[in-house]
Design a protein around this motif. Sequence first.
Motif, PDB file in Angstrom:
ATOM      1  N   SER A  61       0.851  -1.192   0.000  1.00  0.00           N
ATOM      2  CA  SER A  61       0.000   0.000   0.000  1.00  0.00           C
ATOM      3  C   SER A  61       0.884   1.238   0.000  1.00  0.00           C
ATOM      4  N   PRO A  62       1.083   1.878  -1.156  1.00  0.00           N
ATOM      5  CA  PRO A  62       1.963   3.047  -1.227  1.00  0.00           C
ATOM      6  C   PRO A  62       1.500   4.201  -0.341  1.00  0.00           C
ATOM      7  N   SER A  63       0.218   4.249  -0.032  1.00  0.00           N
ATOM      8  CA  SER A  63      -0.325   5.341   0.777  1.00  0.00           C
ATOM      9  C   SER A  63      -1.549   4.843   1.536  1.00  0.00           C
ATOM     10  N   PRO A  64      -1.714   5.303   2.794  1.00  0.00           N
ATOM     11  CA  PRO A  64      -2.908   4.916   3.558  1.00  0.00           C
ATOM     12  C   PRO A  64      -4.120   5.787   3.258  1.00  0.00           C
ATOM     13  N   VAL A  65      -4.088   6.475   2.152  1.00  0.00           N
ATOM     14  CA  VAL A  65      -5.130   7.456   1.863  1.00  0.00           C
ATOM     15  C   VAL A  65      -6.512   6.813   1.806  1.00  0.00           C
ATOM     16  N   TYR A  66      -6.623   5.639   1.192  1.00  0.00           N
ATOM     17  CA  TYR A  66      -7.935   5.014   1.064  1.00  0.00           C
ATOM     18  C   TYR A  66      -8.438   4.456   2.392  1.00  0.00           C
ATOM     19  N   SER A  67      -7.503   4.147   3.302  1.00  0.00           N
ATOM     20  CA  SER A  67      -7.927   3.730   4.643  1.00  0.00           C
ATOM     21  C   SER A  67      -8.504   4.895   5.421  1.00  0.00           C
ATOM     22  N   VAL A  68      -8.059   6.108   5.067  1.00  0.00           N
ATOM     23  CA  VAL A  68      -8.517   7.306   5.775  1.00  0.00           C
ATOM     24  C   VAL A  68      -9.759   7.907   5.112  1.00  0.00           C
TER      25      VAL A  68
ATOM     26  N   LYS B 205     -13.939   4.919  -1.911  1.00  0.00           N
ATOM     27  CA  LYS B 205     -14.570   5.688  -2.989  1.00  0.00           C
ATOM     28  C   LYS B 205     -14.118   7.142  -3.025  1.00  0.00           C
ATOM     29  N   ALA B 206     -12.945   7.414  -2.438  1.00  0.00           N
ATOM     30  CA  ALA B 206     -12.433   8.780  -2.416  1.00  0.00           C
ATOM     31  C   ALA B 206     -12.157   9.278  -3.836  1.00  0.00           C
ATOM     32  N   LEU B 207     -12.444  10.540  -4.080  1.00  0.00           N
ATOM     33  CA  LEU B 207     -12.227  11.130  -5.395  1.00  0.00           C
ATOM     34  C   LEU B 207     -10.740  11.314  -5.674  1.00  0.00           C
ATOM     35  N   PRO B 208     -10.318  11.168  -6.912  1.00  0.00           N
ATOM     36  CA  PRO B 208      -8.887  11.319  -7.256  1.00  0.00           C
ATOM     37  C   PRO B 208      -8.312  12.653  -6.801  1.00  0.00           C
ATOM     38  N   ALA B 209      -9.096  13.725  -6.907  1.00  0.00           N
ATOM     39  CA  ALA B 209      -8.600  15.035  -6.481  1.00  0.00           C
ATOM     40  C   ALA B 209      -8.331  15.041  -4.975  1.00  0.00           C
ATOM     41  N   SER B 210      -9.227  14.424  -4.196  1.00  0.00           N
ATOM     42  CA  SER B 210      -9.041  14.368  -2.744  1.00  0.00           C
ATOM     43  C   SER B 210      -7.834  13.510  -2.383  1.00  0.00           C
ATOM     44  N   VAL B 211      -7.671  12.410  -3.130  1.00  0.00           N
ATOM     45  CA  VAL B 211      -6.524  11.533  -2.887  1.00  0.00           C
ATOM     46  C   VAL B 211      -5.223  12.276  -3.151  1.00  0.00           C
ATOM     47  N   LYS B 212      -5.172  13.016  -4.234  1.00  0.00           N
ATOM     48  CA  LYS B 212      -3.960  13.759  -4.584  1.00  0.00           C
ATOM     49  C   LYS B 212      -3.631  14.807  -3.526  1.00  0.00           C
ATOM     50  N   ILE B 213      -4.624  15.532  -3.072  1.00  0.00           N
ATOM     51  CA  ILE B 213      -4.398  16.578  -2.061  1.00  0.00           C
ATOM     52  C   ILE B 213      -3.919  15.960  -0.757  1.00  0.00           C
ATOM     53  N   TRP B 214      -4.536  14.845  -0.349  1.00  0.00           N
ATOM     54  CA  TRP B 214      -4.163  14.207   0.928  1.00  0.00           C
ATOM     55  C   TRP B 214      -2.731  13.688   0.867  1.00  0.00           C
ATOM     56  N   ASN B 215      -2.361  13.069  -0.257  1.00  0.00           N
ATOM     57  CA  ASN B 215      -0.997  12.563  -0.408  1.00  0.00           C
ATOM     58  C   ASN B 215       0.025  13.692  -0.365  1.00  0.00           C
ATOM     59  N   GLN B 216      -0.295  14.815  -0.977  1.00  0.00           N
ATOM     60  CA  GLN B 216       0.616  15.960  -0.956  1.00  0.00           C
ATOM     61  C   GLN B 216       0.759  16.521   0.462  1.00  0.00           C
ATOM     62  N   GLN B 217      -0.322  16.583   1.196  1.00  0.00           N
ATOM     63  CA  GLN B 217      -0.287  17.128   2.555  1.00  0.00           C
ATOM     64  C   GLN B 217       0.538  16.260   3.506  1.00  0.00           C
ATOM     65  N   HIS B 218       0.540  14.957   3.268  1.00  0.00           N
ATOM     66  CA  HIS B 218       1.216  14.028   4.190  1.00  0.00           C
ATOM     67  C   HIS B 218       2.507  13.450   3.611  1.00  0.00           C
ATOM     68  N   GLY B 219       2.954  13.926   2.474  1.00  0.00           N
ATOM     69  CA  GLY B 219       4.251  13.542   1.935  1.00  0.00           C
ATOM     70  C   GLY B 219       4.279  12.234   1.189  1.00  0.00           C
ATOM     71  N   TYR B 220       3.118  11.682   0.848  1.00  0.00           N
ATOM     72  CA  TYR B 220       3.098  10.405   0.153  1.00  0.00           C
ATOM     73  C   TYR B 220       3.199  10.558  -1.369  1.00  0.00           C
TER      74      TYR B 220
ATOM     75  N   TYR C 116      11.296   8.954   7.278  1.00  0.00           N
ATOM     76  CA  TYR C 116      10.887   8.074   8.376  1.00  0.00           C
ATOM     77  C   TYR C 116      12.050   7.812   9.318  1.00  0.00           C
ATOM     78  N   LEU C 117      13.249   7.593   8.752  1.00  0.00           N
ATOM     79  CA  LEU C 117      14.422   7.375   9.604  1.00  0.00           C
ATOM     80  C   LEU C 117      14.723   8.608  10.443  1.00  0.00           C
ATOM     81  N   GLY C 118      14.562   9.783   9.848  1.00  0.00           N
ATOM     82  CA  GLY C 118      14.771  11.006  10.621  1.00  0.00           C
ATOM     83  C   GLY C 118      13.787  11.127  11.774  1.00  0.00           C
ATOM     84  N   ASN C 119      12.560  10.720  11.530  1.00  0.00           N
ATOM     85  CA  ASN C 119      11.569  10.748  12.610  1.00  0.00           C
ATOM     86  C   ASN C 119      11.901   9.742  13.711  1.00  0.00           C
ATOM     87  N   LEU C 120      12.493   8.598  13.318  1.00  0.00           N
ATOM     88  CA  LEU C 120      12.842   7.589  14.312  1.00  0.00           C
ATOM     89  C   LEU C 120      13.884   8.099  15.300  1.00  0.00           C
TER      90      LEU C 120
END
Length: 315
Positions: free
Chosen positions: A31-38, A42-57, A68-72
Amino acid sequence: MTGYIIRRLAVAVVVTLGIAAITFALLHYLSPSPVYSVLGAKALPASVKIWNQQHGYDRSEIAQFFTYLGNLTHLNFGYSYKLDQSVDALFKENAGRSAYLSGAALVLSLIIAVPLGIAQAVKRNSIGDYAATSLNFTLYSMPSFFLGLILIQFLALDWNIFPSTVSDSVTTVWGAITHPLQLALPIITLAAINVASFSRYMRSSALDNLAQDYIRLARAKGLSQRAVLYRHLLRNACLPMITLIGLSIPTLLAGNLLIEVLFNYQGLGLLFFNALGNEDYNILLAYTILGGILTVLGNLLADVAITVADPRVRL
């Protein structure tokens, strides 16, 4: 000693990075991104794109991994979007309960396994030794969840001695300590499996030491059987147990996955199991990395403890 510890810690860092890289790659492949879990399936492509950009995916996998290593390094294991809580907060909440469960089972198993192994060695090839060996092999080959189901059937459902599951009210370590009957069956199940393994190692080690010259010398000096066993045999025979205890350190914090699920005990094991069903990959990744770190550190502590207990060993 210091140089050895530094080298082992350096190896631990490399191993941990390898575990993190492999686990991160596998989970990202699933799963490259948890966007669909959130947002939902049935999320719209535009919403998926915005969410991925906001969270760095939307960045490359390598860039996400180094972030992720920096956060660790700041003990930031990410965020659980399913549970709406940081992963490190979830781990802090559940680690103590898992450590208490597995730690209590470890102590109980050592209290039983050490004298049992010595008794089997002293009375080797006796009826009691054969009976204990048969029981140990049976328990050792039995899956922990199957033994737990047997104990639930007899001790909880048939004889009504212990509750079959842990109450939801036991949410803290203190709650577990003050309600011993609630955790009796999980602890007994874990301890029985450990006893089957520990007592076999203890018996083998005790047999090797009973044939040593220092035991014959102690007996030739007129020492009683009790003095020979407790003052001379016990310490040397327990050396292999140090390695086994060191390898058990990951269990002390990670908990036993199957047992926690079987008895509905809120710990890291049950948290990991629920994350599998929820596809909560940040929890899965953190759990795997934590297990790798504790395994490496457990081996290191076991090596150091053996050199302290036995001066003949040099690192």
